[in-house]
Design a protein around this motif. Sequence first.
Motif, PDB file in Angstrom:
ATOM      1  N   GLY A  33     -71.665  43.161  30.281  1.00 17.34           N
ATOM      2  CA  GLY A  33     -70.254  43.241  30.175  1.00 17.34           C
ATOM      3  C   GLY A  33     -69.500  42.635  31.408  1.00 17.34           C
ATOM      4  O   GLY A  33     -68.317  42.768  31.601  1.00 17.34           O
ATOM      5  N   CYS A  34     -70.413  42.013  32.455  1.00 17.54           N
ATOM      6  CA  CYS A  34     -69.603  41.776  33.665  1.00 17.54           C
ATOM      7  C   CYS A  34     -69.298  40.326  33.359  1.00 17.54           C
ATOM      8  O   CYS A  34     -69.257  39.701  32.490  1.00 17.54           O
ATOM      9  CB  CYS A  34     -70.667  41.803  34.892  1.00 17.54           C
ATOM     10  SG  CYS A  34     -71.727  40.378  34.907  1.00 17.54           S
ATOM     11  N   LYS A  35     -68.391  39.884  34.482  1.00 16.05           N
ATOM     12  CA  LYS A  35     -67.709  38.661  34.389  1.00 16.05           C
ATOM     13  C   LYS A  35     -68.486  38.032  35.488  1.00 16.05           C
ATOM     14  O   LYS A  35     -68.573  38.240  36.789  1.00 16.05           O
ATOM     15  CB  LYS A  35     -66.522  38.420  34.425  1.00 16.05           C
ATOM     16  CG  LYS A  35     -65.691  38.930  33.269  1.00 16.05           C
ATOM     17  CD  LYS A  35     -64.324  38.886  33.253  1.00 16.05           C
ATOM     18  CE  LYS A  35     -63.702  39.403  31.946  1.00 16.05           C
ATOM     19  NZ  LYS A  35     -62.081  39.181  31.990  1.00 16.05           N
ATOM     20  N   LYS A  54     -68.298  26.743  29.779  1.00 13.88           N
ATOM     21  CA  LYS A  54     -68.679  27.421  28.395  1.00 13.88           C
ATOM     22  C   LYS A  54     -69.648  28.443  28.505  1.00 13.88           C
ATOM     23  O   LYS A  54     -69.935  29.209  27.550  1.00 13.88           O
ATOM     24  CB  LYS A  54     -69.304  26.085  27.758  1.00 13.88           C
ATOM     25  CG  LYS A  54     -68.554  25.202  27.061  1.00 13.88           C
ATOM     26  CD  LYS A  54     -69.202  23.836  26.466  1.00 13.88           C
ATOM     27  CE  LYS A  54     -68.589  22.752  26.050  1.00 13.88           C
ATOM     28  NZ  LYS A  54     -69.184  21.592  25.480  1.00 13.88           N
ATOM     29  N   TYR A  55     -70.130  28.813  30.092  1.00 13.48           N
ATOM     30  CA  TYR A  55     -71.138  29.668  30.207  1.00 13.48           C
ATOM     31  C   TYR A  55     -70.396  31.086  30.896  1.00 13.48           C
ATOM     32  O   TYR A  55     -70.858  32.165  31.007  1.00 13.48           O
ATOM     33  CB  TYR A  55     -72.253  29.321  30.957  1.00 13.48           C
ATOM     34  CG  TYR A  55     -73.055  28.235  30.109  1.00 13.48           C
ATOM     35  CD1 TYR A  55     -74.220  28.824  29.038  1.00 13.48           C
ATOM     36  CD2 TYR A  55     -72.728  26.944  29.950  1.00 13.48           C
ATOM     37  CE1 TYR A  55     -74.970  27.884  28.703  1.00 13.48           C
ATOM     38  CE2 TYR A  55     -73.495  26.235  29.424  1.00 13.48           C
ATOM     39  CZ  TYR A  55     -74.500  26.535  28.468  1.00 13.48           C
ATOM     40  OH  TYR A  55     -75.485  25.865  27.683  1.00 13.48           O
ATOM     41  N   LEU A  56     -69.573  30.572  31.736  1.00  7.97           N
ATOM     42  CA  LEU A  56     -69.045  31.482  33.033  1.00  7.97           C
ATOM     43  C   LEU A  56     -67.633  31.827  32.566  1.00  7.97           C
ATOM     44  O   LEU A  56     -66.781  31.138  32.034  1.00  7.97           O
ATOM     45  CB  LEU A  56     -69.352  30.835  34.496  1.00  7.97           C
ATOM     46  CG  LEU A  56     -70.598  30.476  34.769  1.00  7.97           C
ATOM     47  CD1 LEU A  56     -70.796  30.144  36.182  1.00  7.97           C
ATOM     48  CD2 LEU A  56     -71.603  31.584  34.519  1.00  7.97           C
ATOM     49  N   ALA A  57     -67.301  32.860  33.397  1.00  9.14           N
ATOM     50  CA  ALA A  57     -65.838  33.201  33.218  1.00  9.14           C
ATOM     51  C   ALA A  57     -64.820  32.690  34.086  1.00  9.14           C
ATOM     52  O   ALA A  57     -63.750  32.668  33.720  1.00  9.14           O
ATOM     53  CB  ALA A  57     -65.752  34.921  33.547  1.00  9.14           C
ATOM     54  N   GLY A  75     -59.955  25.860  34.501  1.00  4.87           N
ATOM     55  CA  GLY A  75     -58.775  26.615  33.845  1.00  4.87           C
ATOM     56  C   GLY A  75     -59.019  27.741  33.079  1.00  4.87           C
ATOM     57  O   GLY A  75     -58.492  28.331  31.975  1.00  4.87           O
ATOM     58  N   LYS A  76     -60.136  28.614  33.638  1.00  5.95           N
ATOM     59  CA  LYS A  76     -60.492  30.132  33.232  1.00  5.95           C
ATOM     60  C   LYS A  76     -59.811  30.937  34.350  1.00  5.95           C
ATOM     61  O   LYS A  76     -58.940  30.732  34.971  1.00  5.95           O
ATOM     62  CB  LYS A  76     -61.718  30.140  32.813  1.00  5.95           C
ATOM     63  CG  LYS A  76     -62.441  29.153  31.589  1.00  5.95           C
ATOM     64  CD  LYS A  76     -63.827  29.283  31.408  1.00  5.95           C
ATOM     65  CE  LYS A  76     -63.708  30.631  30.362  1.00  5.95           C
ATOM     66  NZ  LYS A  76     -65.181  30.595  30.013  1.00  5.95           N
ATOM     67  N   GLU A  77     -60.611  32.160  34.556  1.00  5.66           N
ATOM     68  CA  GLU A  77     -60.112  32.998  35.429  1.00  5.66           C
ATOM     69  C   GLU A  77     -60.490  32.357  36.713  1.00  5.66           C
ATOM     70  O   GLU A  77     -61.379  31.481  36.969  1.00  5.66           O
ATOM     71  CB  GLU A  77     -61.056  34.377  35.381  1.00  5.66           C
ATOM     72  CG  GLU A  77     -60.749  35.213  34.111  1.00  5.66           C
ATOM     73  CD  GLU A  77     -61.130  36.777  34.600  1.00  5.66           C
ATOM     74  OE1 GLU A  77     -60.977  37.143  35.808  1.00  5.66           O
ATOM     75  OE2 GLU A  77     -61.583  37.377  33.816  1.00  5.66           O
ATOM     76  N   ASN A  78     -59.426  32.483  37.583  1.00  2.00           N
ATOM     77  CA  ASN A  78     -59.415  31.755  39.089  1.00  2.00           C
ATOM     78  C   ASN A  78     -59.041  32.879  39.845  1.00  2.00           C
ATOM     79  O   ASN A  78     -58.100  33.593  40.342  1.00  2.00           O
ATOM     80  CB  ASN A  78     -58.193  30.752  38.790  1.00  2.00           C
ATOM     81  CG  ASN A  78     -58.326  29.554  39.944  1.00  2.00           C
ATOM     82  OD1 ASN A  78     -59.526  29.330  40.328  1.00  2.00           O
ATOM     83  ND2 ASN A  78     -57.338  29.123  40.374  1.00  2.00           N
TER      84      ASN A  78
END
Length: 295
Positions: A33-35, A54-57, A75-78
Amino acid sequence: MKIDQLQTPCYVIDEKKMRENLEILKKVQEDTGCKILLAQKAFSGFALYPMIGKYLAGTTASGLFEARLGYEEMGKENHVFSPAYRTEDIEELDHICDHIIFNSTAQLKKFKEVCTGASLGLRINPECSTQGDHAIYDPCAPGSRLGVTRENFDVECLKWIDGLHFHTLCEQNADDLEKTLQAVEEKFGEFLSEVSWLNMGGGHHITREDYDVKLLEKCIQHMKETYDLDIYLEPGEAVALNAGYLVTEVMDIVENEIRTLIVDASAACHMPDVLEMPYRPPLKDSGEAGEKAYT
């Protein structure tokens, strides 16, 4: 195209190997459940960001320009950490970053009112050195500029931050993380329940063949469950480990007591760590030093 048909010098990224690395990292996320975030200072080949996303947060940055890169290309968590921020940069970082991590109490106090969108964090220094061969990169060395020690930790900061961050490893296994976490708990354990996330930084060589993934997952679960924390990891090299090549050509052989190859590449430009650390870079099919007729 065969590798010996390429115009040199050039970098070649092995997409298949990259996917294999990413599958390992994705499974760690699923199991715990980690990122996991891509540390862009280790790999910033943004042509592959859609695939990596597609694989990482998401991504983590060491300054404004890397933060822009992660924001625009994945464009995901930054996330961003820098030893110090410029006043003219902080408003943009607050706009494009989900987490902003400060290196000192002074920097946090200076910018806390400016940051209205991002989750704020503070880097801590557990003063636990685990690096032998990589001492030059040891953020826990005496006199280190990186992170707040327990002696200098201002409890008032807990009013303004949501998380704590540490980064102490370099190409290391999970046993060093376990040792580091013991120090983190010993020195900062009383504050861990006061925050909502813990970022364990980078340097985790998760995709290396001998890496103890089970121990890593045990460490993550322990911190997550004991303190009710969201856990972040920021590996860089583990994402791209053994997944790329610098292809060069031998231009000449110089004789002067020893034989030296002249190649169309520069250590200073293309492999700066070779000079900075220093270390012997891996060369395809070269064996160990002294193993073959030429080293």
